[in-house]
Scaffold this motif. Structure first.
Motif, PDB file in Angstrom:
ATOM      1  N   TYR A 171     -43.506 107.803  -1.282  1.00  0.00           N
ATOM      2  CA  TYR A 171     -43.232 106.601  -1.680  1.00  0.00           C
ATOM      3  C   TYR A 171     -43.966 105.313  -1.463  1.00  0.00           C
ATOM      4  O   TYR A 171     -44.392 104.394  -2.304  1.00  0.00           O
ATOM      5  N   ASN A 228     -34.815 116.694  -1.465  1.00  0.00           N
ATOM      6  CA  ASN A 228     -35.992 117.666  -1.467  1.00  0.00           C
ATOM      7  C   ASN A 228     -35.669 118.903  -0.927  1.00  0.00           C
ATOM      8  O   ASN A 228     -36.385 119.560  -0.041  1.00  0.00           O
ATOM      9  N   VAL A 261     -32.796 112.728   2.745  1.00  0.00           N
ATOM     10  CA  VAL A 261     -34.163 113.247   2.161  1.00  0.00           C
ATOM     11  C   VAL A 261     -34.365 114.601   2.040  1.00  0.00           C
ATOM     12  O   VAL A 261     -34.811 115.137   1.111  1.00  0.00           O
ATOM     13  N   ARG A 265     -39.954 114.014  -6.256  1.00  0.00           N
ATOM     14  CA  ARG A 265     -39.063 115.088  -5.643  1.00  0.00           C
ATOM     15  C   ARG A 265     -39.816 116.383  -5.581  1.00  0.00           C
ATOM     16  O   ARG A 265     -40.497 116.924  -6.392  1.00  0.00           O
ATOM     17  N   ALA A 316     -41.969 112.652   1.949  1.00  0.00           N
ATOM     18  CA  ALA A 316     -41.485 112.014   1.135  1.00  0.00           C
ATOM     19  C   ALA A 316     -41.498 110.403   1.275  1.00  0.00           C
ATOM     20  O   ALA A 316     -41.694 109.698   0.357  1.00  0.00           O
TER      21      ALA A 316
END
Length: 387
Positions: free
Chosen positions: A161, A269, A265, A199, A157
């Protein structure tokens, strides 16, 4: 180089753009294209070196489907598969535009040159898709080996990003990854463009269905152990499994999270975290069955051979200061050109990016048709650096 130079000059006159490789390397690249003899499928030949490296009584698998997930070292594995299939003249299911209609579900119609009438089957499929097994089975042989790779959703993740800050409105509206993950619903809007990158990205690539009966699921967090298991499953040689990291970012841009931030996180997720926990267990069960001592020995052999080829092929690893995408700095390589032609060819193939190798395979399999725009540049210039 006369014929190659003529081809290169003609290509340049047609407006082809090259930005990632020096001219001397590009000449070698195009010499490979000129020398290729079409795409006829021939039986796989096992040489003495392969027999020495793979003494088991098994036959190398030549029908392989790799679900290329995002931000999981999948570009590195794609290069491995392209080199093997290219070397043995296997046929690739190639997308019409570098990805199989992604982010839509995979359809056989997205394969270049495929029609339902001819019922053609392929040896290797390895480009980005949103997985739909029944559709894939239409174009792959019954004995196909299916595998994929996952990564810890926390680091995945953060990587997504960093790469995709300016592609995903939900990311772009936040000041930083830490800011985003502290209150994701403040920024996340699922209907906005590219929101799938923000996501449960692994679950999305799996088509929201993890019951897909893959023969092997690797972990990017344990890449070398994964390569050993993959080699054992495919019955390929050691050199077939040696890779250099591709589309990988410099450590400079990596963020270190606190335990509380990691938990945030995982909560955001949650489906990816469930998926990873499940297959993390099956991965280590497979390692245990393989044998820890044997695993340690084969990892050491893999790393030693990789080091040999790095010393042969690579003059310098560039830290990505001149090659950025989003907030990420993409590592690059300065190739050693003071080599014999066979070694140059081997080294060059090992550093070709996804788009570069796809273009070469496209020209090999479709020599008489108008090939796609031959843009041999870093993937991030054309599409999201999401591999």
């Amino acid at each position: 180089w006369t014929r190659t130079e003529q081809y290169l000059d003609k290509s340049l006159r047609r407006g082809i753009v090259f930005k990632s490789l020096p001219a001397s390397v590009m000449k070698l690249l195009f010499s490979l294209v000129v020398l290729w003899k079409g795409s006829e499928v021939r039986p796989l030949q096992t040489n003495k070196s392969d027999e020495k490296q793979s003494p088991r009584s098994c036959q190398p698998k030549t029908n392989v489907m790799f679900l290329k997930t995002h931000k999981t070292a999948s570009s590195t594995i794609l290069n491995l598969l392209c080199r093997f299939g290219d070397k043995h003249n296997l046929t690739f299911a190639l997308p019409t535009n570098y990805r199989f209609g992604y982010p839509e579900f995979f359809s056989s119609r997205s394969i270049k040159g495929f029609s339902q009438q001819n019922g053609r089957l392929y040896n290797i499929m390895c480009h980005h898709m949103r997985f739909r097994r029944l559709e894939v089975q239409k174009v792959m042989p019954a004995d196909t080996f299916y595998f994929t790779i996952l990564r810890n959703p926390v680091t995945l993740a953060e990587s997504s990003y960093t790469y995709n800050t300016f592609l995903v409105p939900s990311f772009h509206r936040s000041a930083s990854f830490v800011n985003f993950i502290a209150n994701p619903w403040k920024y996340y809007q699922p209907k906005l463009q590219n929101s799938y990158l923000a996501r449960n990205l692994l679950w999305f690539d799996f088509g929201f269905d993890h019951n897909q009966s893959f023969s092997l699921i690797l972990l990017a967090d344990y890449f070398d152990q994964s390569m050993v298991l993959l080699r054992d499953a495919l019955c390929w040689s050691l050199d077939d499994m040696i890779t250099f990291r591709l589309n990988s970012r410099s450590t400079v841009a990596r963020k270190h999270l606190s335990r509380a931030q990691e938990d945030q996180v995982k909560q955001w997720n949650a489906m990816d975290w469930y998926l990873y926990q499940h297959f993390n267990k099956t991965f280590w069960q497979r390692v245990e069955s393989f044998g820890k001592s044997r695993m340690d020995q084969e990892v050491a052999s893999l790393q030693a051979r990789r080091k040999e080829l790095e010393n042969l092929c690579i003059l310098q690893v560039r830290n990505g200061e001149q090659n950025k995408y989003g907030q990420a700095r993409i590592l690059g390589y300065d190739l050693n050109l003071n080599l014999s032609l066979p070694d140059k060819e081997r080294c060059l193939r090992m550093i070709l990016t996804e788009l570069q190798y796809t273009d070469l395979l496209d020209k090999k399999q479709f020599p008489r048709t108008g090939s796609r725009v031959q843009t041999i540049i870093h993937p991030s210039i054309i599409q999201p650096a999401i591999s």
